[in-house]
Design an enzyme around this catalytic site. Structure first.
Site, PDB file in Angstrom:
ATOM      1  N   THR A  58       0.768   1.166   6.811  1.00 46.55           N
ATOM      2  CA  THR A  58       0.622   0.057   5.881  1.00 46.55           C
ATOM      3  C   THR A  58       0.579  -1.219   6.718  1.00 46.55           C
ATOM      4  O   THR A  58       1.063  -1.238   7.847  1.00 46.55           O
ATOM      5  CB  THR A  58       1.782   0.040   4.862  1.00 46.55           C
ATOM      6  OG1 THR A  58       1.607  -1.060   3.964  1.00 46.55           O
ATOM      7  CG2 THR A  58       3.136  -0.081   5.527  1.00 46.55           C
ATOM      8  N   GLY A  59      -0.029  -2.263   6.196  1.00 42.71           N
ATOM      9  CA  GLY A  59      -0.106  -3.512   6.955  1.00 42.71           C
ATOM     10  C   GLY A  59      -1.542  -3.891   7.256  1.00 42.71           C
ATOM     11  O   GLY A  59      -2.463  -3.441   6.567  1.00 42.71           O
TER      12      GLY A  59
ATOM     13  N   THR B 243       0.854  -1.200   0.000  1.00 37.49           N
ATOM     14  CA  THR B 243       0.000   0.000   0.000  1.00 37.49           C
ATOM     15  C   THR B 243       0.878   1.235   0.000  1.00 37.49           C
ATOM     16  O   THR B 243       1.896   1.264   0.686  1.00 37.49           O
ATOM     17  CB  THR B 243      -0.860   0.006   1.285  1.00 37.49           C
ATOM     18  OG1 THR B 243      -1.842  -1.014   1.177  1.00 37.49           O
ATOM     19  CG2 THR B 243      -1.543   1.342   1.511  1.00 37.49           C
TER      20      THR B 243
ATOM     21  N   GLY C 176      -4.853  -3.651   8.316  1.00 41.30           N
ATOM     22  CA  GLY C 176      -5.623  -2.457   8.639  1.00 41.30           C
ATOM     23  C   GLY C 176      -6.479  -2.578   9.880  1.00 41.30           C
ATOM     24  O   GLY C 176      -6.715  -1.592  10.579  1.00 41.30           O
TER      25      GLY C 176
ATOM     26  N   ARG D 260     -15.284  -5.717   2.717  1.00 42.46           N
ATOM     27  CA  ARG D 260     -14.325  -5.314   3.753  1.00 42.46           C
ATOM     28  C   ARG D 260     -13.637  -3.989   3.378  1.00 42.46           C
ATOM     29  O   ARG D 260     -13.244  -3.758   2.241  1.00 42.46           O
ATOM     30  CB  ARG D 260     -13.275  -6.412   3.909  1.00 42.46           C
ATOM     31  CG  ARG D 260     -12.228  -6.151   4.999  1.00 42.46           C
ATOM     32  CD  ARG D 260     -10.957  -5.548   4.437  1.00 42.46           C
ATOM     33  NE  ARG D 260      -9.885  -5.461   5.432  1.00 42.46           N
ATOM     34  CZ  ARG D 260      -8.737  -4.842   5.236  1.00 42.46           C
ATOM     35  NH1 ARG D 260      -8.497  -4.243   4.081  1.00 42.46           N
ATOM     36  NH2 ARG D 260      -7.818  -4.812   6.173  1.00 42.46           N
ATOM     37  N   VAL D 261     -13.533  -3.111   4.365  1.00 46.31           N
ATOM     38  CA  VAL D 261     -12.803  -1.856   4.186  1.00 46.31           C
ATOM     39  C   VAL D 261     -11.690  -1.832   5.232  1.00 46.31           C
ATOM     40  O   VAL D 261     -11.917  -2.169   6.393  1.00 46.31           O
ATOM     41  CB  VAL D 261     -13.742  -0.645   4.380  1.00 46.31           C
ATOM     42  CG1 VAL D 261     -12.965   0.658   4.402  1.00 46.31           C
ATOM     43  CG2 VAL D 261     -14.800  -0.616   3.272  1.00 46.31           C
ATOM     44  N   GLY D 262     -10.498  -1.438   4.810  1.00 48.45           N
ATOM     45  CA  GLY D 262      -9.365  -1.411   5.734  1.00 48.45           C
ATOM     46  C   GLY D 262      -9.137  -0.040   6.332  1.00 48.45           C
ATOM     47  O   GLY D 262     -10.025   0.823   6.350  1.00 48.45           O
ATOM     48  N   ASP D 263      -7.931   0.168   6.812  1.00 47.37           N
ATOM     49  CA  ASP D 263      -7.576   1.433   7.459  1.00 47.37           C
ATOM     50  C   ASP D 263      -7.271   2.547   6.467  1.00 47.37           C
ATOM     51  O   ASP D 263      -7.411   3.730   6.786  1.00 47.37           O
ATOM     52  CB  ASP D 263      -6.338   1.240   8.348  1.00 47.37           C
ATOM     53  CG  ASP D 263      -5.125   0.784   7.528  1.00 47.37           C
ATOM     54  OD1 ASP D 263      -5.287  -0.110   6.675  1.00 47.37           O
ATOM     55  OD2 ASP D 263      -4.031   1.340   7.727  1.00 47.37           O
TER      56      ASP D 263
HETATM   57  C1  SD4 Z   1      -5.488  -2.669   4.455  1.00 48.90           C
HETATM   58  N1  SD4 Z   1      -3.582  -1.426   5.201  1.00 48.90           N
HETATM   59  O1  SD4 Z   1      -6.381  -2.684   3.626  1.00 48.90           O
HETATM   60  C2  SD4 Z   1      -4.158  -2.078   4.061  1.00 48.90           C
HETATM   61  C3  SD4 Z   1      -3.337  -3.189   3.503  1.00 48.90           C
HETATM   62  C4  SD4 Z   1      -1.960  -2.862   3.152  1.00 48.90           C
HETATM   63  O2  SD4 Z   1      -0.344  -3.276   1.586  1.00 48.90           O
HETATM   64  O3  SD4 Z   1      -1.289  -2.033   3.733  1.00 48.90           O
HETATM   65  N2  SD4 Z   1      -1.501  -3.543   2.131  1.00 48.90           N
HETATM   66  O4  SD4 Z   1      -5.607  -3.154   5.581  1.00 48.90           O
END
Ligand code: SD4
Length: 336
Positions: A247-248, A196, A250, A224-227
């Site tokens: 990143t990571g 990301t 979420g 699903r929705v992330g951070d």
């Molecule tokens: C998420 N933070 O959707 C994002 C994923 C991510 O590289 O960082 N991917 O949770």
């Protein structure tokens, strides 16, 4: 007036591709009148500017942002156009075109953007559009809202001239077909090396902006929705203090409202590095002993200092200043 100092060991970051660093030692320009961080909001000038950083070593993205900043462009234009480079790259399988799909085979994108005045725009669960960051900017600038989701966001994009595009590539389609035959869904650490892109910039006027864009976790549940598109979680910018992005996984970032937390820690006097470390520690405290996820935080403050920290080794960030472009490897909570 500038002077060169060598950072103390704790704050030292390791440079790869750092043409201007001497003998492997990192030095950064600091200024004689460097202000006390105890009241960061009293700092009205950025001392290192322009500056752009982004998660991972997306050199082309920081180069694009730098092109804009060095031509007296705004931080807002720089972060938008910077992250667009990754959105358009079909080989980046976690952002925009060529992003990995959800478990139903649909590529669904999340993005947000924030300007120096605290305005923000966001799109979640957006399909068929290569540049969600630009749609998010239009949400910010043209609507009374902050977040548009799904079909409504897509419709808004078409009304504003964005073209319908199939985001699934041959490569991601093949991977998805293979995944369907073998896998039950679970999050696997670094399965996608979390690429990301979150970008933070300070322009020549000393004003900050940030952008974050992703296709989210590969093979996530539909809906699903992330951070990344959540203001305060995947991105937060306060022009008085600084900005942060994540990143990571979420879900863990949302639970601590990670980027907002880091900016608030900087407001209380922590450096970007210290604030990112504290952000990761908060998450790890709630997840004691858990090792199966990665998170990386990246932050800058108003003065142009930068910092990053992550759960597992491997998180890097790209930086561009008038000293050139570097890749910084950040320290991690778990060591190798
Ligand atoms: C998420 N933070 O959707 C994002 C994923 C991510 O590289 O960082 N991917 O949770």
């Amino acid at each position: 007036m500038t002077a060169q100092i060598r950072l103390p060991m704790k704050r030292r970051q390791f440079l790869k591709n750092a043409p201007l660093s001497a003998a492997g030692l990192l030095s950064v320009p600091v200024f004689a009148n460097y202000q006390d961080r105890k009241d960061p909001t009293s700092v009205t000038k950025s001392l290192i500017k322009p500056l752009v950083v982004c998660t991972w070593n997306f050199k082309n993205a920081t180069a694009k942002a730098w092109e804009i900043l060095s031509n007296h462009g705004t931080s807002l234009d720089a972060v938008e156009q910077g992250v667009m480079v990754e959105e358009a790259d079909p080989t980046n399988e976690t952002v925009g075109l060529g992003g990995r799909p959800d478990r139903d085979g649909n590529v669904t994108l999340d993005a947000c953007i924030m300007d120096k005045d605290g305005n923000c725009g966001s799109v979640v669960y957006l399909q068929n559009i290569v540049h969600p960051i630009s749609v998010a900017r239009k949400v910010m600038e043209l609507t009374p809202h902050i977040i548009l989701a799904g079909k409504g966001a897509e419709q808004f994009a078409y009304e504003n001239g964005f073209k319908k595009t199939n985001l699934l590539t041959e490569s991601t389609k093949k991977q998805y077909e293979a995944w369907k035959t073998t896998s039950t869904y679970e999050t696997i650490i670094n399965i996608e090396n979390h690429d990301t892109i979150g970008m933070l910039a300070i322009d020549g006027n000393g004003d900050l902006a940030g952008a974050c864009t992703t296709s989210g976790m590969a093979y996530k549940m539909a809906g699903r929705v992330g951070d990344s598109p959540i203001i305060g979680a995947g991105l937060f910018v306060d022009n008085e203090v600084g900005g942060a992005t994540a990143t990571g996984v979420g879900e863990e970032v949302i639970k601590t409202v990670g980027s907002f937390l880091i900016v608030e820690l900087m407001r209380q006097g922590k450096s970007p590095q210290e604030a990112c470390e504290e952000g990761v520690r908060r998450i790890m405290k709630k997840n004691q002993g858990r090792t199966d996820f990665q998170i990386g935080f990246l932050a800058i403050n108003k003065q142009g200092e930068t910092g990053g920290y992550c759960v597992h080794p491997g998180f890097t960030y790209s930086q561009f200043t008038n000293q050139g472009q570097t890749e910084q490897t950040v320290e991690s909570y778990y060591k190798k």
